[in-house]
Design an enzyme around this catalytic site. Sequence first.
Site, mmCIF file in Angstrom:
data_model
loop_
_atom_site.group_PDB
_atom_site.id
_atom_site.type_symbol
_atom_site.label_atom_id
_atom_site.label_comp_id
_atom_site.label_asym_id
_atom_site.label_seq_id
_atom_site.Cartn_x
_atom_site.Cartn_y
_atom_site.Cartn_z
ATOM 1 N N GLU A 1 0.793 -1.553 -0.006
ATOM 2 C CA GLU A 1 -0.198 0.051 -0.320
ATOM 3 C C GLU A 1 1.129 1.007 -0.196
ATOM 4 O O GLU A 1 1.155 2.510 0.686
ATOM 5 C CB GLU A 1 -0.841 -0.349 1.600
ATOM 6 C CG GLU A 1 -1.741 -1.516 1.098
ATOM 7 C CD GLU A 1 -2.667 -1.156 2.269
ATOM 8 O OE1 GLU A 1 -3.826 -1.608 2.777
ATOM 9 O OE2 GLU A 1 -2.521 -0.688 3.684
ATOM 10 N N CYS B 1 -10.501 0.586 7.765
ATOM 11 C CA CYS B 1 -9.827 2.260 8.083
ATOM 12 C C CYS B 1 -10.619 3.256 7.658
ATOM 13 O O CYS B 1 -11.386 4.531 7.491
ATOM 14 C CB CYS B 1 -8.132 2.226 8.135
ATOM 15 S SG CYS B 1 -7.858 1.491 6.218
#
Lengths: 607, 607
Positions: free
Chosen positions: A306, A400
């Site tokens: 990521e 998230c």
Amino acid sequence: MPKDQLSPAATTRAVLQPIGLGRARITGGFWAPRQQRNAENAIPSGQDQLEAAGNLHNLRLAAGIGEGEAIGPVFADSDVYKWLEAVAWEYGRNPSEDLLRRQRELTAVVAAAQRDDGYLDSVVQLRDGDEGRYQKLVWSHEHYCAGHLIQAAVAQVRCTGDTALLDVAVKLADHLVATFGETADGKIRDVDGHPVIEMALVELYRETGTTAYLDLARWFVEARGRGIIADHGHEPTYFSDRRPVREATTVEGHAVRAVYLAAGATDVAVETGDTSLLDALKGQFAHMWATKTYVTGGLGARWDGEAFGDEYELPPDRAYAETCAAIGGIQWAHRMLLATNDPFYADAVERMLYNGFLAGVSLKGSEYFYVNPLQHRGNAHADNNSSPAHGRRGWFDCACCPPNIMRTLASLDGYLATTSEDAVQLHQYAESTITTDSTELHVETNYPWDGAIRITVAKTPSTPWALALRIPAWADGATVNGKPVDPGQYARVEQTWTPGDTVDLHLPLTARTVTAAPRVDAVRGCVALERGPLVYAVEQADHEANVDDLHLVDAPITAHHDPNLLDGVTVLTTQGRVDTPTEIKAIPYYAWANRGIGAMRVWLPRA
Amino acid sequence: MPKDQLSPAATTRAVLQPIGLGRARITGGFWAPRQQRNAENAIPSGQDQLEAAGNLHNLRLAAGIGEGEAIGPVFADSDVYKWLEAVAWEYGRNPSEDLLRRQRELTAVVAAAQRDDGYLDSVVQLRDGDEGRYQKLVWSHEHYCAGHLIQAAVAQVRCTGDTALLDVAVKLADHLVATFGETADGKIRDVDGHPVIEMALVELYRETGTTAYLDLARWFVEARGRGIIADHGHEPTYFSDRRPVREATTVEGHAVRAVYLAAGATDVAVETGDTSLLDALKGQFAHMWATKTYVTGGLGARWDGEAFGDEYELPPDRAYAETCAAIGGIQWAHRMLLATNDPFYADAVERMLYNGFLAGVSLKGSEYFYVNPLQHRGNAHADNNSSPAHGRRGWFDCACCPPNIMRTLASLDGYLATTSEDAVQLHQYAESTITTDSTELHVETNYPWDGAIRITVAKTPSTPWALALRIPAWADGATVNGKPVDPGQYARVEQTWTPGDTVDLHLPLTARTVTAAPRVDAVRGCVALERGPLVYAVEQADHEANVDDLHLVDAPITAHHDPNLLDGVTVLTTQGRVDTPTEIKAIPYYAWANRGIGAMRVWLPRA
């Protein structure tokens, strides 16, 4: 009643002072319905999702309610705290008994879950017990969860006056202060693999005036990049731990970690007057913006980790551009703006806000993208829970992003304006009311669809002051009261004001094509379409021709507003071709994938 | 003495019969020194690396020698077995007491490590004991390690006549036959997350004639894609378990897993006469080659999951193109060639061999790339043990590739030629001697530097037979004995032969530019340079101008052989520009990063 977002003591060293959410109020236009859907759809369904996914279950177990085992990822608590923060900001915008009840009930559970000495992390408590504390800080997210709790607590006390969560936060922060620091002082010399605690501690310092929190935030920033994570046997790049913050020249590794750390370091630099740290952060931001940022403001080129890629590594199809990274980017840019009054950062906030961030949430407000590519192939295969090939989803295994979107939309008003000694700055243009100690401004606009922005001075002192209006760098031909102003600067109107005075800002919203830097190999021979702050996308839903094969022909671009399309958008049309000529219709990038998932591209190859 | 690589019984259903390593012998030219360095540098240093990394330690512990805990990844044993296989093939090429001693010593340890019931996996035995067997087969690689052991055992018995490792393999295979299958039969219905056992069991069936091994291989192939891995709670795409092999239309997920499974399924299809399975595999290979294969033959577009991407997702910079995937691709293509006699597959072997595979090993033979990008930026940052930004490395934390390269180079001779009832086929051109039951051919050539290939018939029966020469699809203008022949086919010379007869094949090695399919967005506006089977790369070491900024100008391409560069390569030169005109010099892709790591690109943007 809501107080200022930042306490007066907090910002003495910043160039610009923020305006609290209660005093900067979005009242209509583009963003108001999005905030409304956030309140009506996202926040209530978010609580249901937190219940279904087990996050609330974990906290209740830690509070001694019920029996069982912890469920979900180690950072599960943080999703709850982000949601609580969203509820607090939303309550500040629009108080309701329902919102107050929801946060009070949950706050009581959080308080009960906290250990006597201040420690709090339900997953670690349930899975590893007291002995497990801080044993795996590289991955455990214990400080990360603490940081989000502190941020929620500050929002809650500011917006509701309730101190219940602040009490938990202070107790937790005091525990951290007693626990982390130099080995010589008998403390644990360690850092969390995921930053956010830095921003949170500075905010708690601003709220409480307790300098130990600022000191610890500074310690966490300074401890970074000094071998701690490598000493635990991990490759440090992912964790932004390869170089000390003040020596780094770029952002690297996990994108959300990197920008959260940078935002916290900016807070520390401002509050401690650390100009060399701030200079380092300026350099990092500039390098990120020039070489590692998508045209959408999206951050993070790699699915693997990521992460940010190398310079100019910006593939549109495999862009990661996590929604949380755009949020962290906005937070960092906003802090840099406060620290410098450089409109470059407000331009950056705008680009991220209208594109990389807003694409992460559906028009309805309660479906999300975790990953925000700039190209989606028609037959892309979803092999991952968070893959955009699934289309927008109600929640994720790693959740998230959704509550992060909620807290951002609920606190959006804070990005509109700031003050300085003799001026009020307008950075983002929205139908709104801006109140400072001595002035009140009403902003009327249908931006970003229309470039006409009228500011009426409703209240003013008798002494002269300046209204500073950000002229975006793209706004060639902008005028203030009919007079040309330079883009990329603040147009300053300084005078003695009379209530009822108006200022007319006009930002030309001519559709334009943009090309990437020559080293961005992945979009060589392509252009993107923009109009005002919006980046456009071409989506399969508007085309019979296969968008995967579509090329753009040199032809005029026309814009027209379609009130019936995608809750009302200005669409761009131009000429393209596959085998034969065909019309290309582009919609704002933020609105893609609201009609199912299909081929999409921001960067269009030239025929 | 070496026997045929495949036993006669094995291939009754294949169209072509392989020629064993002892009978197809590379004698000089391009590959001989590479095999020599493999023997002299790679294999001895490989044993040292296996010692240093703990792989041998694990097996010794499992054999009851010494004390301690298992070290390294769960698949640690497999690296040892691949190395043992390489030693066996190398012994077959060049018998030596040293190689015999090395494999006999290690084989004794492996045999001692095996459990009484045939089970063998040192890491599982040490970490989880007997109760831990097959509890985590999705990730444990127990069958994967078994497969590599079986492959090594077959190589060992064929090349040395030693049956010691074969005894272990048979005992292990019998244990697997007794353990895995349908639940109704009281067996475990499960598959390993990482295929290779399928190929191995078919080979063991060919060696021993025991049909139970073929049956189990077929069961493993058929069990795939039926929900087993999803039932364990894993997303099945990564494990090639989303669809049954005979229903799949493409390859997806982890590239090495996908091509190993496909190669094993091809073996099963051939040995069971399963034409519908073979047809499915033909379709998958064609789709892979057309939409998911790099110009280098590299397989796997994604770092995330070491995986195939979507169709036409082929970024040059973030190409994963794992060396092991090229090896698996070669294994699959070779099996498809044997099954079909379609030169398309031999062309594919050639492209993978000279480019995607060979780039994975240094000229010296003992430094490796795990990842083989088609573009490397000058300032790329290494954030991973296997990142090419480190340059070539002696070993990796995940060391699957180095011993895989060793066994491939040591058994390369097997790819040169095959036989059928009335013909001998030459697929790959190398200075070599090819011996069949009734013929002996000598091949003289300096291919791939020179396109002249002379085949001398040294031994022949008196009855007519055909020599079939692959004419690569790129070989426009090829001639056999001066007469034009069509590319993309076998040129068949059928006659009654007399010892001393020669055939002269000429493959024109004109440098050429190639472009990617229009949907390969990542290299739009770029061309690659090729000559013969070689893909070329432009490397920083040959240029003052920054290769990151280099563009190709339309200009003639000239080729000349430089015997002093990179152990002797034919270089291509042409015109380019950055700001000003500059010469571009291209080297074979396989040879990049032998002068340190720097900017490199295969796909060159056109000015």
